[in-house]
Write an enzyme that holds these catalytic residues in place. Structure first.
Site, PDB file in Angstrom:
ATOM      1  N   ILE A  32     -87.993  88.281  36.025  1.00 27.89           N
ATOM      2  CA  ILE A  32     -87.555  87.209  35.146  1.00 27.89           C
ATOM      3  C   ILE A  32     -88.357  87.252  33.858  1.00 27.89           C
ATOM      4  O   ILE A  32     -89.369  87.941  33.768  1.00 27.89           O
ATOM      5  CB  ILE A  32     -87.689  85.827  35.831  1.00 27.89           C
ATOM      6  CG1 ILE A  32     -89.125  85.594  36.301  1.00 27.89           C
ATOM      7  CG2 ILE A  32     -86.716  85.712  36.996  1.00 27.89           C
ATOM      8  CD1 ILE A  32     -89.362  84.238  36.931  1.00 27.89           C
ATOM      9  N   ASP A  33     -87.899  86.518  32.879  1.00 22.94           N
ATOM     10  CA  ASP A  33     -88.569  86.485  31.585  1.00 22.94           C
ATOM     11  C   ASP A  33     -89.950  85.852  31.705  1.00 22.94           C
ATOM     12  O   ASP A  33     -90.171  84.956  32.526  1.00 22.94           O
ATOM     13  CB  ASP A  33     -87.737  85.699  30.571  1.00 22.94           C
ATOM     14  CG  ASP A  33     -86.410  86.362  30.278  1.00 22.94           C
ATOM     15  OD1 ASP A  33     -86.336  87.598  30.375  1.00 22.94           O
ATOM     16  OD2 ASP A  33     -85.453  85.638  29.961  1.00 22.94           O
ATOM     17  N   GLU A  34     -90.841  86.289  30.864  1.00 22.46           N
ATOM     18  CA  GLU A  34     -92.235  85.846  30.874  1.00 22.46           C
ATOM     19  C   GLU A  34     -92.371  84.324  30.819  1.00 22.46           C
ATOM     20  O   GLU A  34     -93.180  83.748  31.509  1.00 22.46           O
ATOM     21  CB  GLU A  34     -92.955  86.474  29.681  1.00 22.46           C
ATOM     22  CG  GLU A  34     -94.383  86.049  29.509  1.00 22.46           C
ATOM     23  CD  GLU A  34     -95.010  86.659  28.271  1.00 22.46           C
ATOM     24  OE1 GLU A  34     -96.199  86.419  28.067  1.00 22.46           O
ATOM     25  OE2 GLU A  34     -94.330  87.386  27.505  1.00 22.46           O
ATOM     26  N   THR A  36     -90.417  81.958  31.903  1.00 20.84           N
ATOM     27  CA  THR A  36     -89.596  81.196  32.850  1.00 20.84           C
ATOM     28  C   THR A  36     -90.259  81.175  34.219  1.00 20.84           C
ATOM     29  O   THR A  36     -91.171  81.934  34.505  1.00 20.84           O
ATOM     30  CB  THR A  36     -88.187  81.813  32.978  1.00 20.84           C
ATOM     31  OG1 THR A  36     -88.302  83.150  33.442  1.00 20.84           O
ATOM     32  CG2 THR A  36     -87.454  81.807  31.652  1.00 20.84           C
ATOM     33  N   ARG A 138     -80.024  81.450  29.531  1.00 25.14           N
ATOM     34  CA  ARG A 138     -80.574  80.824  28.326  1.00 25.14           C
ATOM     35  C   ARG A 138     -79.561  80.835  27.186  1.00 25.14           C
ATOM     36  O   ARG A 138     -79.376  79.839  26.483  1.00 25.14           O
ATOM     37  CB  ARG A 138     -81.846  81.563  27.901  1.00 25.14           C
ATOM     38  CG  ARG A 138     -82.944  81.502  28.957  1.00 25.14           C
ATOM     39  CD  ARG A 138     -83.984  82.569  28.743  1.00 25.14           C
ATOM     40  NE  ARG A 138     -84.848  82.260  27.609  1.00 25.14           N
ATOM     41  CZ  ARG A 138     -85.831  83.055  27.215  1.00 25.14           C
ATOM     42  NH1 ARG A 138     -86.074  84.190  27.849  1.00 25.14           N
ATOM     43  NH2 ARG A 138     -86.578  82.720  26.199  1.00 25.14           N
TER      44      ARG A 138
END
Length: 162
Positions: A32-34, A36, A138
């Site tokens: 996952i994104d940094e 989140t 997002r």
């Protein structure tokens, strides 16, 4: 605020390197994104990593996310479908505007959204991915006018995650 996997030009630790220290070997399957919160999936051998990636590729693994968004989400359920490009014109990923010709590198993105609750001008929305594009949840929420609270990239709304 921790990297899922090492990033070029960055020296800080990542979850993957921590798993490799603990288990000797580890391979990223789903990250996952940094900025989140959520579940990441790592395999302890390459064969398992390949099999799990194949399951994600053919959508045999269902991914559902909860997002705290700005605004009262107007529909109980809806599906958002668009075509993503790496640069929508401002350096960010996003959808090709309706009526504009689609570049050959555009990728289909489909997100199924359901409002879980709304209160105080904010909503909790469940997002179920049919496709798995970078920043998909997002982008789809922000483009519909319901940016994720605390998202520093696609939202101007500040506030901590829950």
């Amino acid at each position: 605020g921790v990297l899922s996997v090492p990033a070029p030009g960055r020296r800080e630790p990542s979850v993957l390197t921590a798993c490799q220290r603990w288990f000797g070997r580890a391979f990223a399957v789903h990250r996952i994104d940094e900025g989140t919160s959520g579940v990441m999936l790592f395999a302890l051998d390459e064969a398992t990593q390949a099999r799990l990636k194949d399951l994600f590729e053919v959508h045999d693994i269902e991914r559902r996310y909860l997002a705290w968004v700005q605004g009262v989400f107007p529909e109980a359920q809806c599906t958002v479908e668009s075509w993503f490009v790496r640069d929508r014109g401002d350096g960010l990923r996003g959808s090709v505007p309706v009526g504009k010709s689609r570049p050959t590198d555009a990728k289909r993105a489909v997100t199924h959204l359901a409002c879980i609750s709304s209160s105080g001008g904010r909503s909790v929305v469940e997002a179920r991915l049919e496709t798995g594009r970078t920043h998909q949840v997002r982008i789809h929420l922000a483009e519909r006018g319901f940016p994720i609270i605390g998202d520093d990239l696609y939202s101007r709304v500040r506030g901590g995650r829950r």
